[in-house]
Scaffold this motif. Structure first.
Motif, PDB file in Angstrom:
ATOM      1  N   ALA A   1       0.829  -1.206   0.000  1.00  0.00           N
ATOM      2  CA  ALA A   1       0.000   0.000   0.000  1.00  0.00           C
ATOM      3  C   ALA A   1       0.860   1.251   0.000  1.00  0.00           C
ATOM      4  CB  ALA A   1      -0.920  -0.006   1.224  1.00  0.00           C
ATOM      5  N   GLY A   2       2.165   1.080  -0.195  1.00  0.00           N
ATOM      6  CA  GLY A   2       3.035   2.251  -0.166  1.00  0.00           C
ATOM      7  C   GLY A   2       4.178   2.153  -1.151  1.00  0.00           C
ATOM      8  N   LEU A   3       4.651   3.292  -1.603  1.00  0.00           N
ATOM      9  CA  LEU A   3       5.846   3.339  -2.448  1.00  0.00           C
ATOM     10  C   LEU A   3       6.700   4.524  -2.011  1.00  0.00           C
ATOM     11  CD1 LEU A   3       5.399   5.887  -4.573  1.00  0.00           C
ATOM     12  CD2 LEU A   3       3.987   4.238  -5.766  1.00  0.00           C
ATOM     13  N   LEU A   4       7.941   4.482  -2.442  1.00  0.00           N
ATOM     14  CA  LEU A   4       8.852   5.593  -2.160  1.00  0.00           C
ATOM     15  C   LEU A   4       9.106   6.314  -3.478  1.00  0.00           C
ATOM     16  CD1 LEU A   4      10.877   7.170  -0.384  1.00  0.00           C
ATOM     17  CD2 LEU A   4      12.529   5.325  -0.769  1.00  0.00           C
ATOM     18  N   LEU A   5       8.713   7.575  -3.504  1.00  0.00           N
ATOM     19  CA  LEU A   5       8.838   8.374  -4.722  1.00  0.00           C
ATOM     20  C   LEU A   5      10.157   9.136  -4.675  1.00  0.00           C
ATOM     21  CD1 LEU A   5       7.342   9.362  -7.286  1.00  0.00           C
ATOM     22  CD2 LEU A   5       6.292  11.145  -5.861  1.00  0.00           C
ATOM     23  N   THR A   6      10.935   8.997  -5.736  1.00  0.00           N
ATOM     24  CA  THR A   6      12.260   9.604  -5.734  1.00  0.00           C
ATOM     25  C   THR A   6      12.572  10.180  -7.112  1.00  0.00           C
ATOM     26  OG1 THR A   6      14.602   9.171  -5.216  1.00  0.00           O
ATOM     27  CG2 THR A   6      13.413   7.398  -6.280  1.00  0.00           C
ATOM     28  N   LYS A   7      13.522  11.106  -7.149  1.00  0.00           N
ATOM     29  CA  LYS A   7      13.857  11.780  -8.410  1.00  0.00           C
ATOM     30  C   LYS A   7      15.281  11.420  -8.817  1.00  0.00           C
ATOM     31  CE  LYS A   7      15.007  16.115  -8.544  1.00  0.00           C
ATOM     32  NZ  LYS A   7      14.953  17.458  -8.054  1.00  0.00           N
ATOM     33  N   VAL A   8      15.491  11.248 -10.118  1.00  0.00           N
ATOM     34  CA  VAL A   8      16.844  10.986 -10.612  1.00  0.00           C
ATOM     35  C   VAL A   8      17.611  12.314 -10.581  1.00  0.00           C
ATOM     36  CG1 VAL A   8      18.239  10.268 -12.591  1.00  0.00           C
ATOM     37  CG2 VAL A   8      16.046   9.126 -12.120  1.00  0.00           C
ATOM     38  N   GLU A   9      18.685  12.348  -9.804  1.00  0.00           N
ATOM     39  CA  GLU A   9      19.518  13.559  -9.763  1.00  0.00           C
ATOM     40  C   GLU A   9      20.528  13.552 -10.908  1.00  0.00           C
ATOM     41  OE1 GLU A   9      19.163  16.141  -8.030  1.00  0.00           O
ATOM     42  OE2 GLU A   9      18.425  15.696  -6.011  1.00  0.00           O
ATOM     43  N   TYR A  10      21.243  12.449 -11.026  1.00  0.00           N
ATOM     44  CA  TYR A  10      22.295  12.362 -12.047  1.00  0.00           C
ATOM     45  C   TYR A  10      22.306  10.984 -12.690  1.00  0.00           C
ATOM     46  CZ  TYR A  10      24.090  16.386  -9.507  1.00  0.00           C
ATOM     47  OH  TYR A  10      24.211  17.601  -8.899  1.00  0.00           O
ATOM     48  N   LEU A  11      22.708  10.966 -13.942  1.00  0.00           N
ATOM     49  CA  LEU A  11      23.006   9.699 -14.609  1.00  0.00           C
ATOM     50  C   LEU A  11      24.502   9.666 -14.822  1.00  0.00           C
ATOM     51  CD1 LEU A  11      20.131   9.611 -17.241  1.00  0.00           C
ATOM     52  CD2 LEU A  11      20.265   8.380 -15.065  1.00  0.00           C
ATOM     53  N   LYS A  12      25.094   8.551 -14.458  1.00  0.00           N
ATOM     54  CA  LYS A  12      26.543   8.490 -14.545  1.00  0.00           C
ATOM     55  C   LYS A  12      26.885   7.188 -15.252  1.00  0.00           C
ATOM     56  CE  LYS A  12      30.008   8.449 -10.931  1.00  0.00           C
ATOM     57  NZ  LYS A  12      30.323   9.043  -9.626  1.00  0.00           N
ATOM     58  N   HIS A  13      27.627   7.315 -16.326  1.00  0.00           N
ATOM     59  CA  HIS A  13      27.944   6.114 -17.084  1.00  0.00           C
ATOM     60  C   HIS A  13      29.368   5.711 -16.752  1.00  0.00           C
ATOM     61  CE1 HIS A  13      24.088   6.382 -19.049  1.00  0.00           C
ATOM     62  NE2 HIS A  13      24.312   7.686 -19.112  1.00  0.00           N
ATOM     63  N   GLY A  14      29.497   4.778 -15.831  1.00  0.00           N
ATOM     64  CA  GLY A  14      30.812   4.327 -15.376  1.00  0.00           C
ATOM     65  C   GLY A  14      31.415   3.360 -16.374  1.00  0.00           C
ATOM     66  N   GLU A  15      32.613   2.863 -16.036  1.00  0.00           N
ATOM     67  CA  GLU A  15      33.306   1.993 -16.975  1.00  0.00           C
ATOM     68  C   GLU A  15      32.562   0.688 -17.200  1.00  0.00           C
ATOM     69  OE1 GLU A  15      37.621   1.117 -16.438  1.00  0.00           O
ATOM     70  OE2 GLU A  15      37.657   3.322 -16.432  1.00  0.00           O
ATOM     71  N   SER A  16      32.043   0.136 -16.094  1.00  0.00           N
ATOM     72  CA  SER A  16      31.379  -1.156 -16.277  1.00  0.00           C
ATOM     73  C   SER A  16      29.897  -1.100 -15.948  1.00  0.00           C
ATOM     74  CB  SER A  16      32.058  -2.214 -15.410  1.00  0.00           C
ATOM     75  OG  SER A  16      31.933  -1.841 -14.055  1.00  0.00           O
ATOM     76  N   LYS A  17      29.455   0.006 -15.375  1.00  0.00           N
ATOM     77  CA  LYS A  17      28.041   0.068 -14.985  1.00  0.00           C
ATOM     78  C   LYS A  17      27.494   1.466 -15.195  1.00  0.00           C
ATOM     79  CE  LYS A  17      27.947  -3.560 -11.545  1.00  0.00           C
ATOM     80  NZ  LYS A  17      28.098  -3.919 -10.162  1.00  0.00           N
ATOM     81  N   ASN A  18      26.173   1.525 -15.398  1.00  0.00           N
ATOM     82  CA  ASN A  18      25.496   2.817 -15.422  1.00  0.00           C
ATOM     83  C   ASN A  18      24.849   3.039 -14.062  1.00  0.00           C
ATOM     84  OD1 ASN A  18      25.974   3.103 -18.236  1.00  0.00           O
ATOM     85  ND2 ASN A  18      24.281   1.655 -18.591  1.00  0.00           N
ATOM     86  N   PHE A  19      24.993   4.257 -13.585  1.00  0.00           N
ATOM     87  CA  PHE A  19      24.388   4.563 -12.294  1.00  0.00           C
ATOM     88  C   PHE A  19      23.292   5.601 -12.468  1.00  0.00           C
ATOM     89  CE2 PHE A  19      28.617   3.062 -11.281  1.00  0.00           C
ATOM     90  CZ  PHE A  19      28.358   2.159 -10.256  1.00  0.00           C
ATOM     91  N   ALA A  20      22.138   5.331 -11.855  1.00  0.00           N
ATOM     92  CA  ALA A  20      21.117   6.362 -11.706  1.00  0.00           C
ATOM     93  C   ALA A  20      21.190   6.792 -10.254  1.00  0.00           C
ATOM     94  CB  ALA A  20      19.746   5.807 -12.044  1.00  0.00           C
ATOM     95  N   ILE A  21      21.659   8.013 -10.046  1.00  0.00           N
ATOM     96  CA  ILE A  21      21.797   8.498  -8.669  1.00  0.00           C
ATOM     97  C   ILE A  21      20.517   9.255  -8.332  1.00  0.00           C
ATOM     98  CG2 ILE A  21      23.172   9.931  -7.111  1.00  0.00           C
ATOM     99  CD1 ILE A  21      25.505   9.384  -9.225  1.00  0.00           C
ATOM    100  N   VAL A  22      19.789   8.733  -7.351  1.00  0.00           N
ATOM    101  CA  VAL A  22      18.477   9.294  -7.028  1.00  0.00           C
ATOM    102  C   VAL A  22      18.534  10.022  -5.688  1.00  0.00           C
ATOM    103  CG1 VAL A  22      17.300   7.510  -8.381  1.00  0.00           C
ATOM    104  CG2 VAL A  22      17.669   7.137  -5.920  1.00  0.00           C
ATOM    105  N   ASP A  23      17.466  10.753  -5.362  1.00  0.00           N
ATOM    106  CA  ASP A  23      17.535  11.546  -4.131  1.00  0.00           C
ATOM    107  C   ASP A  23      17.095  10.772  -2.891  1.00  0.00           C
ATOM    108  OD1 ASP A  23      14.825  11.608  -4.644  1.00  0.00           O
ATOM    109  OD2 ASP A  23      14.652  13.792  -4.741  1.00  0.00           O
ATOM    110  N   ALA A  24      16.642   9.528  -3.054  1.00  0.00           N
ATOM    111  CA  ALA A  24      16.385   8.676  -1.884  1.00  0.00           C
ATOM    112  C   ALA A  24      17.591   7.769  -1.687  1.00  0.00           C
ATOM    113  CB  ALA A  24      15.136   7.837  -2.093  1.00  0.00           C
ATOM    114  N   ALA A  25      17.741   7.258  -0.463  1.00  0.00           N
ATOM    115  CA  ALA A  25      18.938   6.470  -0.176  1.00  0.00           C
ATOM    116  C   ALA A  25      18.643   5.397   0.862  1.00  0.00           C
ATOM    117  CB  ALA A  25      20.046   7.403   0.324  1.00  0.00           C
ATOM    118  N   MET A  26      19.716   4.674   1.215  1.00  0.00           N
ATOM    119  CA  MET A  26      19.562   3.580   2.175  1.00  0.00           C
ATOM    120  C   MET A  26      19.035   4.048   3.523  1.00  0.00           C
ATOM    121  SD  MET A  26      23.622   2.966   3.077  1.00  0.00           S
ATOM    122  CE  MET A  26      23.449   1.814   4.426  1.00  0.00           C
TER     123      MET A  26
END
Ligand code: LLP
Length: 415
Positions: A282-307
């Protein structure tokens, strides 16, 4: 029920587009659906029709006052593990006579608060606790209503951190010790035996562990009755799982039927303590993509929610589905969805196929249970806002924390 579903290409909560919630309340924020909460509660409650029962919502799953109040209005009782949770339940208008108090480490102070409030039952987890409760109740001129939490030694087949009914767990009294401790309880002047309690774990997706645990509890009930100890209620704990990815947990009605099939000839009132199954989806966590970072082996979507906002992925390697609020038209790529916290373990999802641009909104699904309730202020990150959706209306049910409030109680040393 489709609580969170796309309408005209955008994910909605009931009939509210999530982008509207982001505009109004900012991100990150938790979003809950009143209809989903209500339906989840009713699915357990109505399955017991014709049988004396009490659905005690496990407050730890999500203790927001709006959620507690909603369940109280639907007739729920509550399962607590602290004096703090008791205060929340009372503040939310919950009925203390429908409250059970679990937990291995109840303090004297918590016992006093609960006796003062007049709760339904203490789920006692050790002999030491029983003796202390007897003393505290005696000093207040009261009698403490008690169940013993027994450990049935059943494997719930779930994550080891959240199985609680195995011999090696800290919870409950050993099965073979229970008759002796019940006898002791029956001799204590300020203890009144009400029932028996067991809880074997969480996110259980099969019926057999529940059935096995109940068989063992019933064996004990018979044995106690032979010893002249009569019980009024059986508290079978919580633990019914939800679907995060592709699990197929039993629907509430099936779970309840499995219990009732074994209980048909028994006079006892039945108590259950579901948490996750009432609030998780009954719940979700809504978050926004701050940055997209294309690393050497992985793509990162850095969002404004965290651990610190949603600890489950980092803590249990738990899977939460991640959906784009407005799926992008571009090519999907594999992303590590990560937060701004300075830990490599700060991730919300690995290897998610998404077509993203900076500024996009993402919904971390199935986050209603053990999301906000396990959040922290790590990295001096204020706890996020919580929003309840009801049809086309939204209500702020918890304000976003202010940073100044985080250190308001701290003091510098004198010069
Ligand atoms: N009753 C007792 C005594 C419990 O210890 C628990 C949960 C419940 C009821 C509710 O269980 P549920 O129906 O929610 O499975 N943080 C973990 C879950 C910990 C559960 C602890 N006890 C997670 O995020 O998966």
């Amino acid at each position: 029920m489709n609580t969170f579903q796309p309408i005209s290409g955008e994910l909605h909560a009931e009939s509210v587009p999530l982008s509207r919630i982001a505009r109004e309340y900012a991100t990150p924020c938790y979003v809950y659906s009143r209809a989903a909460l209500t339906e989840a509660y009713r699915s357990f409650d109505t399955a017991f029709a014709g049988r004396e029962h009490l659905v005690c919502y496990a407050v730890k799953a999500n203790p927001n006052l709006a959620i507690l109040n909603l369940f109280a209005r639907l007739g729920a009782g509550f399962d607590l593990v602290s004096g703090g949770e008791l205060q929340r339940v009372l503040a939310a208008g919950g009925d203390p006579r429908k409250v059970v108090f679990s937990g291995v480490g109840k303090s004297e102070n918590e016992m006093r608060q609960a006796l003062e409030a007049g709760i339904l039952c203490f789920n006692v987890e050790s002999e030491g606790e029983l003796l202390r409760l007897n003393q505290v109740a005696g000093s207040m001129g009261k009698s403490a209503p008690v169940s013993l939490r027994v450990n049935p030694d059943v494997d719930p087949k779930t994550h080891p951190y959240i199985s609680t009914g195995l011999k090696g767990n800290k919870f409950g009294v050993a099965y073979d010790d229970a008759p002796r401790i019940y006898r002791l309880a029956s001799e204590l002047p300020h203890i009144s035996i009400q029932g028996i309690d067991c809880h074997i774990g969480s996110q259980i997706t099969e019926l057999s562990p529940f059935a096995d645990a109940l068989d063992k509890v019933l064996e004990l009930v018979d044995r106690l009755e032979r010893d002249g100890i009569t019980l009024h209620h059986l508290d079978l704990g919580g633990g019914v799982g939800i679907r995060y990815q592709d699990e197929t947990p039993p629907p509430a009605a099936e779970y309840v039927r499995t219990l009732l099939d074994k209980l048909a000839a028994r006079p006892h009132k039945i108590i259950i303590e579901p948490g996750r199954a009432l609030v998780g989806n009954a719940g979700l966590l809504l978050t926004k993509v701050e940055y997209l970072k294309h690393g050497e082996s992985k793509n990162f979507a850095i969002v404004d929610a965290a651990m610190n906002d949603l600890a489950r992925p980092a803590l249990y390697d738990a899977f939460h589905d991640i959906q784009a609020v407005r799926p992008g038209a571009g090519v999907q790529q594999s992303y590590e969805v990560v937060g701004p916290v300075c830990e490599s373990g700060d991730f919300l999802g690995h290897d998610r196929q998404l077509a993203l641009e900076e500024g996009d909104l993402l919904a971390i699904m199935s986050a209603g249970a053990y999301g906000m309730s396990m959040s922290s202020n790590y990295n001096t990150r204020p706890r996020v806002a919580e929003v309840m959706v009801d049809g086309d209306k939204t209500y702020l049910v918890r304000e976003r924390e202010q940073v100044a409030a985080l250190f308001a109680g701290e003091r510098k040393l004198p010069d």
